[in-house]
Design a protein around this motif. Sequence first.
Motif, PDB file in Angstrom:
ATOM      1  N   ARG A 193     -74.533 -68.811 -37.012  1.00 22.05           N
ATOM      2  CA  ARG A 193     -75.002 -67.436 -37.133  1.00 22.05           C
ATOM      3  C   ARG A 193     -75.578 -67.221 -38.524  1.00 22.05           C
ATOM      4  N   PRO A 194     -76.696 -66.494 -38.632  1.00 21.37           N
ATOM      5  CA  PRO A 194     -77.222 -66.159 -39.946  1.00 21.37           C
ATOM      6  C   PRO A 194     -76.212 -65.366 -40.757  1.00 21.37           C
ATOM      7  N   ALA A 195     -76.193 -65.634 -42.040  1.00 23.14           N
ATOM      8  CA  ALA A 195     -75.214 -64.979 -42.904  1.00 23.14           C
ATOM      9  C   ALA A 195     -75.560 -63.506 -43.079  1.00 23.14           C
ATOM     10  N   THR A 196     -74.554 -62.679 -43.027  1.00 22.41           N
ATOM     11  CA  THR A 196     -74.713 -61.249 -43.264  1.00 22.41           C
ATOM     12  C   THR A 196     -74.106 -60.917 -44.621  1.00 22.41           C
ATOM     13  N   VAL A 197     -74.848 -60.162 -45.404  1.00 21.56           N
ATOM     14  CA  VAL A 197     -74.426 -59.840 -46.761  1.00 21.56           C
ATOM     15  C   VAL A 197     -73.985 -58.393 -46.810  1.00 21.56           C
ATOM     16  N   ASN A 198     -72.773 -58.174 -47.257  1.00 25.05           N
ATOM     17  CA  ASN A 198     -72.236 -56.827 -47.402  1.00 25.05           C
ATOM     18  C   ASN A 198     -72.046 -56.519 -48.883  1.00 25.05           C
ATOM     19  N   ASN A 199     -71.906 -55.242 -49.182  1.00 27.81           N
ATOM     20  CA  ASN A 199     -71.670 -54.780 -50.552  1.00 27.81           C
ATOM     21  C   ASN A 199     -72.777 -55.261 -51.482  1.00 27.81           C
ATOM     22  N   ARG A 200     -74.014 -55.032 -51.075  1.00 33.32           N
ATOM     23  CA  ARG A 200     -75.132 -55.468 -51.905  1.00 33.32           C
ATOM     24  C   ARG A 200     -75.298 -54.529 -53.095  1.00 33.32           C
ATOM     25  N   SER A 201     -75.839 -55.080 -54.181  1.00 35.76           N
ATOM     26  CA  SER A 201     -76.094 -54.288 -55.369  1.00 35.76           C
ATOM     27  C   SER A 201     -77.346 -53.441 -55.161  1.00 35.76           C
ATOM     28  N   LEU A 202     -77.589 -52.536 -56.130  1.00 33.19           N
ATOM     29  CA  LEU A 202     -78.758 -51.667 -56.030  1.00 33.19           C
ATOM     30  C   LEU A 202     -80.048 -52.478 -56.100  1.00 33.19           C
ATOM     31  N   THR A 203     -80.070 -53.501 -56.955  1.00 37.62           N
ATOM     32  CA  THR A 203     -81.266 -54.352 -57.066  1.00 37.62           C
ATOM     33  C   THR A 203     -81.550 -55.058 -55.752  1.00 37.62           C
ATOM     34  N   GLU A 204     -80.520 -55.602 -55.118  1.00 36.45           N
ATOM     35  CA  GLU A 204     -80.702 -56.292 -53.845  1.00 36.45           C
ATOM     36  C   GLU A 204     -81.156 -55.337 -52.748  1.00 36.45           C
ATOM     37  N   MET A 205     -80.681 -54.094 -52.786  1.00 36.73           N
ATOM     38  CA  MET A 205     -81.122 -53.117 -51.795  1.00 36.73           C
ATOM     39  C   MET A 205     -82.599 -52.774 -51.976  1.00 36.73           C
ATOM     40  N   VAL A 206     -83.038 -52.627 -53.232  1.00 36.07           N
ATOM     41  CA  VAL A 206     -84.439 -52.296 -53.488  1.00 36.07           C
ATOM     42  C   VAL A 206     -85.343 -53.461 -53.097  1.00 36.07           C
ATOM     43  N   THR A 207     -84.987 -54.668 -53.537  1.00 37.29           N
ATOM     44  CA  THR A 207     -85.800 -55.835 -53.186  1.00 37.29           C
ATOM     45  C   THR A 207     -85.768 -56.096 -51.685  1.00 37.29           C
ATOM     46  N   GLY A 208     -84.620 -55.831 -51.045  1.00 44.92           N
ATOM     47  CA  GLY A 208     -84.550 -55.987 -49.598  1.00 44.92           C
ATOM     48  C   GLY A 208     -85.454 -55.018 -48.869  1.00 44.92           C
ATOM     49  N   ALA A 209     -85.632 -53.807 -49.429  1.00 43.83           N
ATOM     50  CA  ALA A 209     -86.536 -52.851 -48.812  1.00 43.83           C
ATOM     51  C   ALA A 209     -87.977 -53.353 -48.833  1.00 43.83           C
ATOM     52  N   PHE A 210     -88.347 -54.093 -49.893  1.00 41.09           N
ATOM     53  CA  PHE A 210     -89.699 -54.657 -49.992  1.00 41.09           C
ATOM     54  C   PHE A 210     -89.818 -55.994 -49.277  1.00 41.09           C
ATOM     55  N   GLY A 211     -88.702 -56.539 -48.805  1.00 39.81           N
ATOM     56  CA  GLY A 211     -88.772 -57.738 -47.976  1.00 39.81           C
ATOM     57  C   GLY A 211     -88.591 -59.048 -48.688  1.00 39.81           C
TER      58      GLY A 211
END
Length: 320
Positions: free
Chosen positions: A60-78
Motif C-alpha cells: 500500500r502507498p504510504a500515508t503521511v499524517n501530521n504534516r508540517s505547514l511547509t509540506e501542506m503548502v508544497t502538497g497543495a502545489f503537487g
Amino acid sequence: MTSGLSWLLVVLSFLSLLGFGVSGLMVSQMQGRNQVRAQRIRDIVTPYRQRRSTDLATFRPATVNNRSLTEMVTGAFGFHPTKLDQYSAPWWAVVGVTFVIARVAGGFLVDVVGSLGWIGVPIAWVMMSRFVFRWMVRRRQTALLHQFPDALATIVRAVRVGIPVLGTIVSISREAPVPTSIEFTKFANQLDVGVPLDQAVTEMAERNDLAEYRFFATAIALQAQTGGGLSETLENLADLIRKRLALQERGQALTSEARTSSLILAALPVVMGAGLYALNPAYISVLFNTDSGRVILGAAVLSLACGAMTMRTIIKKSLS
C-alpha cells in the motif's frame, strides 16, 4: 439386607466422588506445573529468538499524517520537498512559469466576467502547478517501469550464477539507464552504510510509489526471512511486468483513433478562429472588443475545456 446394600452404594458413591476430586486436584496441579515450566522456557528462549516480520503494508502507498505547514503548502502545489530530485525541472521554475500563465489568463478572465475573475488566478496557478508536477512524476514512473524488467533479469542471471545480490545491485547502479541507475545507486548506498536489505528495498518502493517496486520489495523481504527461490520469483515478476506493458501498449493502439479525434476536435475551434482572424480581423475582433463578445468567447473556452476533459476522462477510464 436392603439397608446394607444402600449403605454400600452410599460408600461407593462417596469413594467415587473422593476419587474424582483427588484426580481433578492432581490434574490441576500438573497443568499449573506445565504452565510454569512453559513460562520458564519462554523466558529463557525469548531473548535469543530472532524475530523478523514481513511488512505487508509495502503493498500500500504510504500515508503521511501530521504534516508540517511547509509540506501542506508544497502538497497543495503537487510537489514534495523530499523528492525534488525526481522532477526534471526546478520547482521554483515550474511555480514561477505557471504563475505568469495564470496571471495572463486571469487578466483575460477579468475582461470577461469583471473583478471576480481574479479569484480564478490562484486556482489556475495551483491546478497548473499540480498538473506539471504530476506529469513529470508520471513520465519518470513510466521510464522506471519500462526499465525495471531488464533490471530484474540482470538480478536473476546474477543470482543463478552465484553472484551476491549486493554485487548485482551495484552493477545495475552503474550500467542501467537513468532513472533506474539513480534509484539503485541510492539503494546500494543505503546497503553500504549498514541498512538492512529488506528495509532499504522497502524505502525504495515507497520513494517511487510503483506497485511493481512494492512487489519487488516484498519478494526480497520474504526471501531474506524465509529463503527460497528468489530467481524464480523475480523472473515471474519480470514476465508479469512485460505482459502488463504489452497490454497497456495494445490499449494505447486500440484507442489511438479516439485520442486523435479528441485532439482534432479540441484544436479545430482554435485553428478556425486563427484562420478567421487572418482573413477578416474586423469580423473576429467583435469577440475581444465588446462585452457580449467576451462573454461568448469565455463561454466557448469553458465549454471547449469541459469537452476536452470529458473526452480525456473517458479515454483514461477505458485504458485503466
